[in-house]
Design an enzyme around this catalytic site. Sequence first.
Site, PDB file in Angstrom:
ATOM      1  N   HIS A 119      10.454   1.578 -57.187  1.00  0.00           N
ATOM      2  CA  HIS A 119      10.238   1.760 -58.619  1.00  0.00           C
ATOM      3  C   HIS A 119       9.916   0.445 -59.324  1.00  0.00           C
ATOM      4  O   HIS A 119      10.436  -0.615 -58.996  1.00  0.00           O
ATOM      5  CB  HIS A 119      11.469   2.407 -59.260  1.00  0.00           C
ATOM      6  CG  HIS A 119      12.739   1.629 -59.060  1.00  0.00           C
ATOM      7  ND1 HIS A 119      13.151   0.634 -59.904  1.00  0.00           N
ATOM      8  CD2 HIS A 119      13.683   1.707 -58.102  1.00  0.00           C
ATOM      9  CE1 HIS A 119      14.302   0.135 -59.487  1.00  0.00           C
ATOM     10  NE2 HIS A 119      14.640   0.769 -58.384  1.00  0.00           N
ATOM     11  N   ASP A 120       8.985   0.540 -60.269  1.00  0.00           N
ATOM     12  CA  ASP A 120       8.625  -0.551 -61.175  1.00  0.00           C
ATOM     13  C   ASP A 120       7.909  -1.704 -60.486  1.00  0.00           C
ATOM     14  O   ASP A 120       7.815  -2.806 -61.044  1.00  0.00           O
ATOM     15  CB  ASP A 120       9.860  -1.079 -61.918  1.00  0.00           C
ATOM     16  CG  ASP A 120      10.606   0.036 -62.642  1.00  0.00           C
ATOM     17  OD1 ASP A 120      10.033   0.612 -63.576  1.00  0.00           O
ATOM     18  OD2 ASP A 120      11.744   0.347 -62.244  1.00  0.00           O
ATOM     19  N   GLY A 137      12.627  -2.735 -55.662  1.00  0.00           N
ATOM     20  CA  GLY A 137      12.240  -2.483 -57.043  1.00  0.00           C
ATOM     21  C   GLY A 137      11.851  -3.741 -57.807  1.00  0.00           C
ATOM     22  O   GLY A 137      12.333  -4.837 -57.529  1.00  0.00           O
TER      23      GLY A 137
END
Length: 262
Positions: A119-120, A137
């Site tokens: 994520h991200d 992440g």
Amino acid sequence: MIHATAIVEDGARIDPTVSIGAYSVIGPHVTIGAGTTVGPHCVIEGHTTIGCGNRIFQFSSLGAVPQDKKYAGEPCELVIGDRNTIREFCTFNIGSPGGGGITRIGDDNWIMAYVHLAHDCLVGNHTIFANNSQLAGHVEVGDWAILGGFTVAHQFIRIGAHAMTAMCSLLFADQPPFVMSQGQPAQARSMNYEGLRRRGFSPARIAAVKAMHKALYRDNLTLDQARARIGELASDTPEAAPDVQLMLDFLSGVSPQRGIVR
């Protein structure tokens, strides 16, 4: 262009020129642009936007929720640009509310099998991820970076443009632009001179990159002293001013907790 066994849920926006292989599943919040091909047995879900001309191979999972215990179903996104190659068994997660809400991949990237983008993560353009490269992440990867097979990047680090990692490198710190690293933990070994030559860098620009390497790694300078030395190169070699600025911008964002690969 959509196989009879594929499932495309109501609400998905699929360009008429998109090809979707057997047994693939496309979720209701997915957008796929013109000329993209999706192989068999892929799952594309979540708020995922995929651009034009991408080639997604079989068994990939794109847009699943982040591997973050704090995630509570917020409508975060995965955004993939144009002309990317995404090979077998890749897993790209959507973003999280704590990281801007978007995982983003740019254009013209070559991403091999079993690559994980958590994520991200923010990935630029023209990168190469060899098999089993893994990003935790909030990792940022600059344009033209090359990650060797089994490279693992700790969360919240950055890999600069034109950087390169050797196979099985383990990154706990930021890797500046142009740097080649290797090891567990990764250490700076040289600069990516051959890659720069292949991209058309002139001898003067490569000489400036060599001077940056010397300031960062050979002259026993602090990071602030190295930045000052590197800043002088722009006036000495005006042709390399964009490369110098690229390095300075990267170094200005180095976290004191993480530092750079040494």
